[in-house]
Design an enzyme around this catalytic site. Structure first.
Site, PDB file in Angstrom:
ATOM      1  N   ASP A  32       0.888  -1.206   0.017  1.00  0.00           N
ATOM      2  CA  ASP A  32       0.060  -0.020  -0.233  1.00  0.00           C
ATOM      3  C   ASP A  32       0.986   1.433   0.272  1.00  0.00           C
ATOM      4  OD1 ASP A  32      -2.029  -1.790   0.415  1.00  0.00           O
ATOM      5  OD2 ASP A  32      -2.770  -0.960   2.274  1.00  0.00           O
ATOM      6  N   HIS A 175       3.918  -2.191   3.147  1.00  0.00           N
ATOM      7  CA  HIS A 175       3.706  -0.748   2.538  1.00  0.00           C
ATOM      8  C   HIS A 175       5.130  -0.401   1.824  1.00  0.00           C
ATOM      9  CE1 HIS A 175       0.638  -1.254   5.646  1.00  0.00           C
ATOM     10  NE2 HIS A 175       0.051  -0.074   4.959  1.00  0.00           N
TER      11      HIS A 175
HETATM   12 ZN   LIG Z   1      -2.300   3.080   3.238  1.00  0.00          ZN
END
Ligand SMILES: [Zn+2]
Length: 218
Positions: A32, A175
């Site tokens: 992400d 991430h």
């Molecule tokens: Zn995020």
């Protein structure tokens, strides 16, 4: 209510999936908050191990680093929608929620030629308006079976956490960016990926995109 908004298996506000079938030794690695300046390092590691992943991009980051977004798509990874500006959708108007998804969708398509079919809510928070927005844009939500807390953990902790949650059909959330930060420090994430991917391949897992993992024909 908290579960409805944040629970990984909740589809109260919009349809979402959080794991794949249990009958194949496959994991979907998802990232992400990208693209970021560190994404190419992760692409290199994945390429070295022939591992596919899914990148949930923020539209604003795609506008900042369009070449890196294109490189992820060109390498065969799947591209998903992670909103335009990474807001908390909680308490936002349905119209604002819809605009965040739509603007991200348009930005991602413009720069990568890919129209995402999967959406990951920023902070995992779903809210009113999401169902209609996802339906309009033909997006399905994707949560996770395990999240790395890699934005605040050392790489060894991330590796141990994820390795302990490895299972058939798992969806892992890491991430490659930090919300909309420029040049974020994602070195702990990169190091965790460097160790985790070969470790799980040694255990017999394949890494697949979300679409591939969830494809009923597999
Ligand atoms: Zn995020």
């Amino acid at each position: 209510m908290a579960w409805a908004v944040r629970g990984c298996s909740s589809s109260v506000f919009a349809p979402s999936v959080f794991r794949g079938p249990r009958d194949r030794r496959a994991i979907a690695l998802t990232f992400d908050d990208g693209p970021s300046e560190a994404t190419p390092e992760i692409l290199d590691i994945l390429a070295r191990h022939n591992a596919a992943a899914t990148f949930f991009l923020c539209g604003a980051n795609v506008e900042r680093l369009p070449g890196i977004a294109r490189a992820a798509a060109a390498a065969g990874h799947e591209i998903g929608n992670h909103s335009y500006s990474h807001p908390y959708l909680f308490l936002r108007s349905p119209r604002a929620v819809g605009e965040e998804l739509c603007r991200a969708q348009e930005t991602i398509e413009k720069h990568t030629d890919v129209l995402p079919v999967w959406f990951r809510a920023p902070f995992g928070v779903r809210w009113f308006g999401l169902r209609a927005a996802q339906k309009r844009l033909q997006l399905t939500g994707v949560m996770w079976t395990a999240i790395g807390y890699d934005w605040k953990s050392r790489s060894e902790e991330v590796v141990a956490r994820m390795a302990s949650k490895a299972m058939n059909g798992a969806i892992f959330c890491l991430h490659d960016g930090r919300e909309l930060r420029v040049k974020p420090d994602v070195s702990q994430t990169v190091e965790a990926v460097r160790r985790l991917v070969p470790m799980l391949i040694d255990q017999g897992y394949r890494f697949e995109t979300v679409s591939r993992l969830l494809c009923p024909k597999n």
